[in-house]
Design a protein around this motif. Sequence first.
Motif, PDB file in Angstrom:
ATOM      1  N   PHE A  71       1.052  -1.119   0.089  1.00  0.00           N
ATOM      2  CA  PHE A  71       0.176  -0.147   0.435  1.00  0.00           C
ATOM      3  C   PHE A  71       1.284   1.418   0.059  1.00  0.00           C
ATOM      4  N   PRO A  72       1.217   1.222  -1.070  1.00  0.00           N
ATOM      5  CA  PRO A  72       2.375   2.711  -1.537  1.00  0.00           C
ATOM      6  C   PRO A  72       1.708   4.193  -0.885  1.00  0.00           C
ATOM      7  N   LYS A  73       2.603   5.253  -0.347  1.00  0.00           N
ATOM      8  CA  LYS A  73       2.261   6.328   0.308  1.00  0.00           C
ATOM      9  C   LYS A  73       1.307   7.272  -1.251  1.00  0.00           C
ATOM     10  N   GLU A  74       1.234   6.401  -2.589  1.00  0.00           N
ATOM     11  CA  GLU A  74       0.520   7.586  -3.465  1.00  0.00           C
ATOM     12  C   GLU A  74      -0.233   5.924  -4.739  1.00  0.00           C
ATOM     13  N   GLY A  75      -1.256   6.665  -4.340  1.00  0.00           N
ATOM     14  CA  GLY A  75      -1.968   4.814  -6.027  1.00  0.00           C
ATOM     15  C   GLY A  75      -2.817   4.374  -4.853  1.00  0.00           C
ATOM     16  N   PRO A  76      -2.700   2.978  -5.204  1.00  0.00           N
ATOM     17  CA  PRO A  76      -3.465   2.235  -4.660  1.00  0.00           C
ATOM     18  C   PRO A  76      -3.199   1.147  -4.267  1.00  0.00           C
ATOM     19  N   SER A  77      -3.655  -0.242  -3.076  1.00  0.00           N
ATOM     20  CA  SER A  77      -3.133  -1.170  -2.795  1.00  0.00           C
ATOM     21  C   SER A  77      -3.371  -1.807  -3.782  1.00  0.00           C
ATOM     22  N   ILE A  78      -1.910  -3.237  -3.415  1.00  0.00           N
ATOM     23  CA  ILE A  78      -1.593  -4.288  -4.526  1.00  0.00           C
ATOM     24  C   ILE A  78      -1.699  -5.805  -4.203  1.00  0.00           C
ATOM     25  N   LEU A  79      -2.559  -6.099  -4.489  1.00  0.00           N
ATOM     26  CA  LEU A  79      -2.062  -8.185  -3.959  1.00  0.00           C
ATOM     27  C   LEU A  79      -1.473  -8.749  -5.013  1.00  0.00           C
ATOM     28  N   ARG A  80      -0.142  -9.332  -4.836  1.00  0.00           N
ATOM     29  CA  ARG A  80       0.376  -9.986  -6.046  1.00  0.00           C
ATOM     30  C   ARG A  80      -0.108 -11.045  -5.642  1.00  0.00           C
ATOM     31  N   ILE A  81      -0.096 -11.377  -6.785  1.00  0.00           N
ATOM     32  CA  ILE A  81       0.043 -13.427  -6.255  1.00  0.00           C
ATOM     33  C   ILE A  81       1.035 -14.180  -7.983  1.00  0.00           C
ATOM     34  N   GLN A  82       2.081 -14.589  -7.419  1.00  0.00           N
ATOM     35  CA  GLN A  82       2.970 -14.956  -8.159  1.00  0.00           C
ATOM     36  C   GLN A  82       2.981 -17.026  -9.012  1.00  0.00           C
ATOM     37  N   GLN A  83       2.997 -16.282  -9.824  1.00  0.00           N
ATOM     38  CA  GLN A  83       3.258 -18.395  -9.888  1.00  0.00           C
ATOM     39  C   GLN A  83       1.152 -19.010  -9.446  1.00  0.00           C
ATOM     40  N   VAL A  84       0.635 -18.123 -10.253  1.00  0.00           N
ATOM     41  CA  VAL A  84      -1.200 -18.585 -10.069  1.00  0.00           C
ATOM     42  C   VAL A  84      -1.002 -20.508 -10.402  1.00  0.00           C
ATOM     43  N   VAL A  85      -1.487 -20.693  -9.438  1.00  0.00           N
ATOM     44  CA  VAL A  85      -2.596 -22.501  -9.010  1.00  0.00           C
ATOM     45  C   VAL A  85      -3.750 -22.266  -9.217  1.00  0.00           C
ATOM     46  N   ARG A  86      -4.090 -23.120  -9.564  1.00  0.00           N
ATOM     47  CA  ARG A  86      -5.853 -23.447  -9.175  1.00  0.00           C
ATOM     48  C   ARG A  86      -6.693 -23.495  -8.238  1.00  0.00           C
ATOM     49  N   GLY A  87      -4.978 -23.523  -7.192  1.00  0.00           N
ATOM     50  CA  GLY A  87      -6.047 -23.220  -5.870  1.00  0.00           C
ATOM     51  C   GLY A  87      -6.192 -21.805  -5.938  1.00  0.00           C
ATOM     52  N   ASP A  88      -6.242 -21.264  -6.300  1.00  0.00           N
ATOM     53  CA  ASP A  88      -5.824 -19.598  -6.208  1.00  0.00           C
ATOM     54  C   ASP A  88      -7.428 -18.512  -6.476  1.00  0.00           C
ATOM     55  N   SER A  89      -7.802 -19.881  -7.971  1.00  0.00           N
ATOM     56  CA  SER A  89      -9.661 -19.420  -7.821  1.00  0.00           C
ATOM     57  C   SER A  89      -9.805 -19.219  -6.655  1.00  0.00           C
ATOM     58  N   ALA A  90     -10.353 -17.837  -7.100  1.00  0.00           N
ATOM     59  CA  ALA A  90     -11.536 -17.680  -5.932  1.00  0.00           C
ATOM     60  C   ALA A  90     -11.854 -15.944  -5.670  1.00  0.00           C
ATOM     61  N   ALA A  91     -12.845 -15.109  -4.752  1.00  0.00           N
ATOM     62  CA  ALA A  91     -12.513 -13.864  -4.905  1.00  0.00           C
ATOM     63  C   ALA A  91     -12.126 -13.452  -4.139  1.00  0.00           C
ATOM     64  N   TYR A  92     -11.284 -11.949  -4.203  1.00  0.00           N
ATOM     65  CA  TYR A  92     -10.877 -11.464  -3.370  1.00  0.00           C
ATOM     66  C   TYR A  92     -11.028 -10.041  -3.129  1.00  0.00           C
ATOM     67  N   PHE A  93     -11.362  -9.495  -2.263  1.00  0.00           N
ATOM     68  CA  PHE A  93     -11.920  -8.730  -1.176  1.00  0.00           C
ATOM     69  C   PHE A  93     -10.929  -7.733  -0.673  1.00  0.00           C
ATOM     70  N   CYS A  94     -11.068  -6.134  -0.443  1.00  0.00           N
ATOM     71  CA  CYS A  94     -10.369  -5.747  -0.328  1.00  0.00           C
ATOM     72  C   CYS A  94     -11.359  -4.637   0.744  1.00  0.00           C
ATOM     73  N   ALA A  95     -11.401  -3.584   1.500  1.00  0.00           N
ATOM     74  CA  ALA A  95     -12.535  -3.471   2.943  1.00  0.00           C
ATOM     75  C   ALA A  95     -10.938  -2.491   3.044  1.00  0.00           C
ATOM     76  N   SER A  96     -11.877  -1.497   3.147  1.00  0.00           N
ATOM     77  CA  SER A  96     -11.397   0.231   3.839  1.00  0.00           C
ATOM     78  C   SER A  96     -11.515   0.478   5.152  1.00  0.00           C
ATOM     79  N   SER A  97     -10.707   1.476   6.195  1.00  0.00           N
ATOM     80  CA  SER A  97     -11.256   1.937   7.136  1.00  0.00           C
ATOM     81  C   SER A  97     -10.416   3.192   7.638  1.00  0.00           C
ATOM     82  N   VAL A  98     -10.977   3.584   8.253  1.00  0.00           N
ATOM     83  CA  VAL A  98     -10.480   5.352   8.868  1.00  0.00           C
ATOM     84  C   VAL A  98      -9.116   4.969  10.301  1.00  0.00           C
ATOM     85  N   TRP A  99     -10.111   4.315  11.080  1.00  0.00           N
ATOM     86  CA  TRP A  99      -9.438   3.965  12.620  1.00  0.00           C
ATOM     87  C   TRP A  99      -9.520   2.687  12.619  1.00  0.00           C
ATOM     88  N   GLY A 100      -9.885   1.615  11.628  1.00  0.00           N
ATOM     89  CA  GLY A 100      -9.835   0.340  11.840  1.00  0.00           C
ATOM     90  C   GLY A 100     -11.897   0.429  12.173  1.00  0.00           C
TER      91      GLY A 100
END
Lengths: 114, 111
Positions: free
Chosen positions: A69-98
């Motif tokens: 989650f860099p100072k500028e720009g979006p948060s990135i989730l990176r998955i290298q060398q994907v396998v079939r078991g990585d198939s899923a829905a990936y959700f991001c959530a955000s908050s102010v203080w938690g």
Amino acid sequence: NAGVMQNPRHLVRRRGQEARLRCSPMKGHSHVYWYRQLPEEGLKFMVYLQKENIIDESGMPKERFSAEFPKEGPSILRIQQVVRGDSAAYFCASSVWGRRHGYTFGSGTRLTVV
Amino acid sequence: QQQVKQSPQSLIVQKGGISIINCAYENTAFDYFPWYQQFPGKGPALLIAIRPDVSEKKEGRFTISFNKSAKQFSLHIMDSQPGDSATYFCAASPRAQKLVFGQGTRLTINP
């Protein structure tokens, strides 16, 4: 006031390729959380980040997965060398203080590995 | 100890009836208990949440009942409507802020 924006909505990758999932938090939110949802299951916590810091990565697989989650720009989730078991829905959530002050989920990225 | 167990897996209720979904937890460090509603193709949306110092919280047709000694909490949807048909998740959070989710309940309200 746009909500949590995730893109792409759908991502298809062949086995061995890399997947990059992006999350732009709500305006003013500096905390980002990533969750994974397998079919017919609940969401599983992966990682919690603040700007330029990983706070809790206890749910991240030890290999192939990374998040930032860099100072500028979006948060990135990176998955290298994907396998079939990585198939899923990936959700991001955000908050102010938690989670006590509003914990808003995006619509998710559905990753399919073929 | 980090699990939250949710039941039933699926539930069918007639329009106007009461839908009840139950959750149980083990970890006494959990201090925040939200319920989320998820429609197909969408992210979970916060419905209602409770802290362990309160035994019940009501918002419109939705009520959370919380039993601290039994480590159980439940969601009641009064006057259930077809638009309530969705998947419902209970969750719990320790002070570390991450949410531990139950397995989900697929609710169908028959017209």
